[in-house]
Scaffold this active site. Structure first.
Site, short mmCIF file in Angstrom:
data_model
loop_
_atom_site.label_atom_id
_atom_site.label_comp_id
_atom_site.label_asym_id
_atom_site.label_seq_id
_atom_site.Cartn_x
_atom_site.Cartn_y
_atom_site.Cartn_z
N LYS A 55 45.07 47.99 25.27
CA LYS A 55 44.57 46.83 26.02
C LYS A 55 45.35 45.59 25.63
CE LYS A 55 40.45 43.87 26.56
NZ LYS A 55 39.02 43.68 26.25
N LYS A 79 32.51 33.28 28.64
CA LYS A 79 31.92 33.47 27.32
C LYS A 79 31.42 32.14 26.75
CE LYS A 79 34.99 37.26 25.83
NZ LYS A 79 33.98 38.29 25.57
N GLU A 92 36.52 43.12 31.54
CA GLU A 92 37.84 43.18 32.19
C GLU A 92 38.73 44.27 31.59
OE1 GLU A 92 37.21 41.33 29.68
OE2 GLU A 92 38.98 41.58 28.42
N ARG A 140 38.24 47.37 30.70
CA ARG A 140 38.16 48.69 31.33
C ARG A 140 38.83 48.69 32.70
NH1 ARG A 140 31.75 48.43 30.70
NH2 ARG A 140 32.48 47.13 28.97
N1 BES Z 1 37.20 41.51 24.56
C1 BES Z 1 35.80 41.69 24.72
C2 BES Z 1 35.15 42.51 23.62
C3 BES Z 1 35.16 41.94 22.23
C4 BES Z 1 34.03 41.33 21.72
C5 BES Z 1 36.24 42.09 21.41
C6 BES Z 1 34.02 40.84 20.44
C7 BES Z 1 36.25 41.60 20.11
C8 BES Z 1 35.12 40.97 19.63
C9 BES Z 1 35.53 42.39 26.04
O1 BES Z 1 36.41 42.11 27.07
C10 BES Z 1 34.19 41.95 26.50
O2 BES Z 1 34.03 40.79 26.77
N2 BES Z 1 33.23 42.88 26.56
C11 BES Z 1 31.92 42.57 26.99
C12 BES Z 1 31.46 43.66 27.91
C13 BES Z 1 30.15 43.38 28.59
C14 BES Z 1 30.33 42.22 29.56
C15 BES Z 1 29.71 44.61 29.31
C16 BES Z 1 31.03 42.50 25.76
O3 BES Z 1 31.22 43.27 24.82
O4 BES Z 1 30.17 41.62 25.72
ZN ZN Z 2 38.28 41.57 26.55
MN MN Z 3 35.89 40.41 28.15
#
Ligand code: BES
Ligand code: ZN
Ligand code: MN
Length: 505
Positions: free
Chosen positions: A271, A283, A355, A357
């Site tokens: 990724k 976020k 994003e 996935r």
């Molecule tokens: N890049 C993030 C995941 C992440 C979170 C990486 C904390 C490192 C530290 C990913 O793109 C994301 O935002 N995932 C979301 C998915 C959700 C919206 C289903 C998440 O984990 O909140």
């Molecule tokens: Zn991400």
């Molecule tokens: Mn994300």
């Protein structure tokens, strides 16, 4: 750093700091006794180590460090006695960590030229080669610093040379080879750390592709970079849609190593979100800066492929890295949008922050079209994985038990902890969409698993392991061979995996 391997008597080492070791006595009141080369150093010091052991000041406990001055009795300025713990508990990973801590202690003391024993060779089934490799990996990784944006800091203190001293001349060849391998492995993780630590304003998708190309050229790896026109021709809806909110164009970076013909063909997918704001599903501000590291999987895949080439492993590798930013704007992807991935599957976007996935779907499809026989991806994919496993283990999700076990073994060889997670069919229910084939989130429950289940839609029957490194790609403290910031996780595991596949071929 220059690394030398010499055969001979460690007491003749001329330099600033000499690292020797002591095992903890197996049991009872019996104190540990210096052995082998450590005993020779003790003799040169007039029995000073033995006195400290008798006085209980040196015990050999795992992690113990005792720095003493040689006061002219040796050609080395200082001697650092490393506690290696119980011999039967020694592992390559303990050697890595101990070597890292020792190197940092000596650097703090101002040492520029360090000499070391091959710690614990022969104990707990560790060969001289395995120990030497671990010493080199640990030293290089433990001394790592990201200094690019620090000016006139205290970085004047630099270790310039490591001398690995091996007493037994018959082992010299094995130790030399192991040092060469250890350096390539460590440098792969270091290259990955450098990429991950680089901020989002400089490391854009275009810059990531440029760096990948430079690394590939140096390692004689083939590099292709696809931009928006080629991605449109391929119907890469996942990558193109995530990139829509950004001014920076997306890139699909493809590295290939090894000739045509049969045999195993490893597909590494990483990724590469160079900054993840969440997009329209933005976020919270707190810790958002950490999302410059949302390309740690990409860094591992790129660095590992180059290391595999430098090691000239007899195996084919194709690395596929989808690179983009995830930002909100008037043109950004929106919740409720439906897109079509490269494979042809329709996806309902529920949350634009899921994003990773979306872009991995296309990268996995692309890797399969390149006829890889085995797939593994690394991605900072979900906060849910961090909730489940913390920062100790990466999560593993697989569609094939044998391949999963091979990947877990590679993680063990590299000292990178990986824990298998469930993939029951019941989880599939959670990502069914009413109006498209699948949706990109399955709610809060089992979030790391539903993310993996989403990816599974794009791997078909190819043996595949997904590694969620959201919790392990950076470290908030300096510990063992990890330093603060990027860890470079999975770069060494990927190389270990290729080594294993090449050996079995
Ligand atoms: N890049 C993030 C995941 C992440 C979170 C990486 C904390 C490192 C530290 C990913 O793109 C994301 O935002 N995932 C979301 C998915 C959700 C919206 C289903 C998440 O984990 O909140
Ligand atoms: Zn991400
Ligand atoms: Mn994300």
């Amino acid at each position: 750093m220059e690394i030398r391997v010499v055969a001979g008597d460690i007491t003749t080492f001329a330099g600033d700091g000499l690292v020797v070791n002591l095992f903890e006595a197996a049991r009872g009141p019996a104190k540990g006794t210096p052995q082998g080369a450590t005993a020779a150093v003790d003799a040169a010091l007039g029995g000073a180590l033995d006195r400290l052991i008798r006085a209980g000041e040196i015990t050999g406990k795992w992690g113990e460090q005792t720095l003493i001055h040689a006061l002219g009795r040796l050609r080395a300025e200082r001697v650092l006695v490393l506690g290696l713990g119980k011999p039967e508990e020694l592992t390559a990973d303990r050697v890595r960590a101990a070597a890292a801590e020792a190197a940092r202690t000596l650097r703090k003391s101002g040492a520029r030229r360090i000499g070391t024993l091959v710690h614990g060779a022969g104990a707990a089934g560790l060969s001289a080669g395995q120990s030497a490799q671990a010493v080199v990996e640990g030293t290089l990784l433990g001394l790592y610093r990201f200094t690019r944006y620090k000016t006139n800091d205290d970085h004047a203190k630099v270790v310039e040379r490591l001398t690995v001293v091996e007493r037994d001349a018959r082992r010299l060849g094995a130790v030399r080879e192991a040092v060469w391998r250890g350096r390539i492995l460590a440098e792969a993780a270091i290259a990955a750390r450098d990429l991950v630590n680089e901020p989002g304003n400089t490391l854009t998708p275009t810059e990531l592709a440029r760096r990948a190309r430079a690394m590939a050229r140096a390692a004689r790896v083939r590099c292709e970079v696809l931009g928006p026109p080629a991605l449109r021709r391929l119907g890469a809806g996942g990558l193109l849609c995530v990139a829509r909110g950004s001014q920076e164009p997306p890139r699909l970076i493809v590295l290939t190593y090894g000739g045509r013909g049969g045999g195993p063909h490893l597909g590494l997918v990483g990724k590469g979100v160079t900054f993840d704001s969440g997009g329209i599903s933005i976020k919270p501000a707190e810790n958002m800066e950490a999302m410059k590291g949302d390309m740690a999987g990409a860094a591992a895949a790129i660095a590992a492929t180059c290391a595999i080439a430098r090691l000239r492993l007899p195996i084919r590798v194709t690395a596929v890295v989808p690179a983009t930013e995830n930002l909100p704007s008037g043109t950004a992807l929106k919740p409720g949008d439906i897109l079509r991935a490269m494979s042809g599957k329709s996806i309902e976007v529920i949350n634009t922050d899921a994003e990773g996935r979306l872009i991995l779907a296309d990268a996995l499809t692309y890797a399969r079209r390149r006829q890889v026989t085995h797939l593994v991806d690394a991605a900072t994919l979900t906060g849910a994985c961090v909730v489940a496993l913390g920062t100790v283990n990466s999560g593993a999700f697989a569609n094939n038990q044998t391949w999963l076990e091979t990947v877990l073994a590679a993680g063990r060889a590299a000292g990178e902890k990986i824990w298998p997670m469930p993939m029951d069919a019941e989880y599939d229910e959670l990502i069914k969409s009413d109006i498209a084939e699948i949706k990109n989130t399955g709610g809060r429950k089992g979030g790391a698993v539903t993310a993996a289940k989403f990816l599974q839609h794009f791997v078909g029957e190819t043996p595949w392991v997904h590694l969620d490194i959201a919790g392990t790609s950076d470290s908030d403290k300096e510990k063992g061979y990890l330093t603060k910031g990027a860890t470079g996780v999975m770069a060494r595991t990927f190389v270990a995996l290729a080594m294993d596949m090449a050996a079995k071929k």
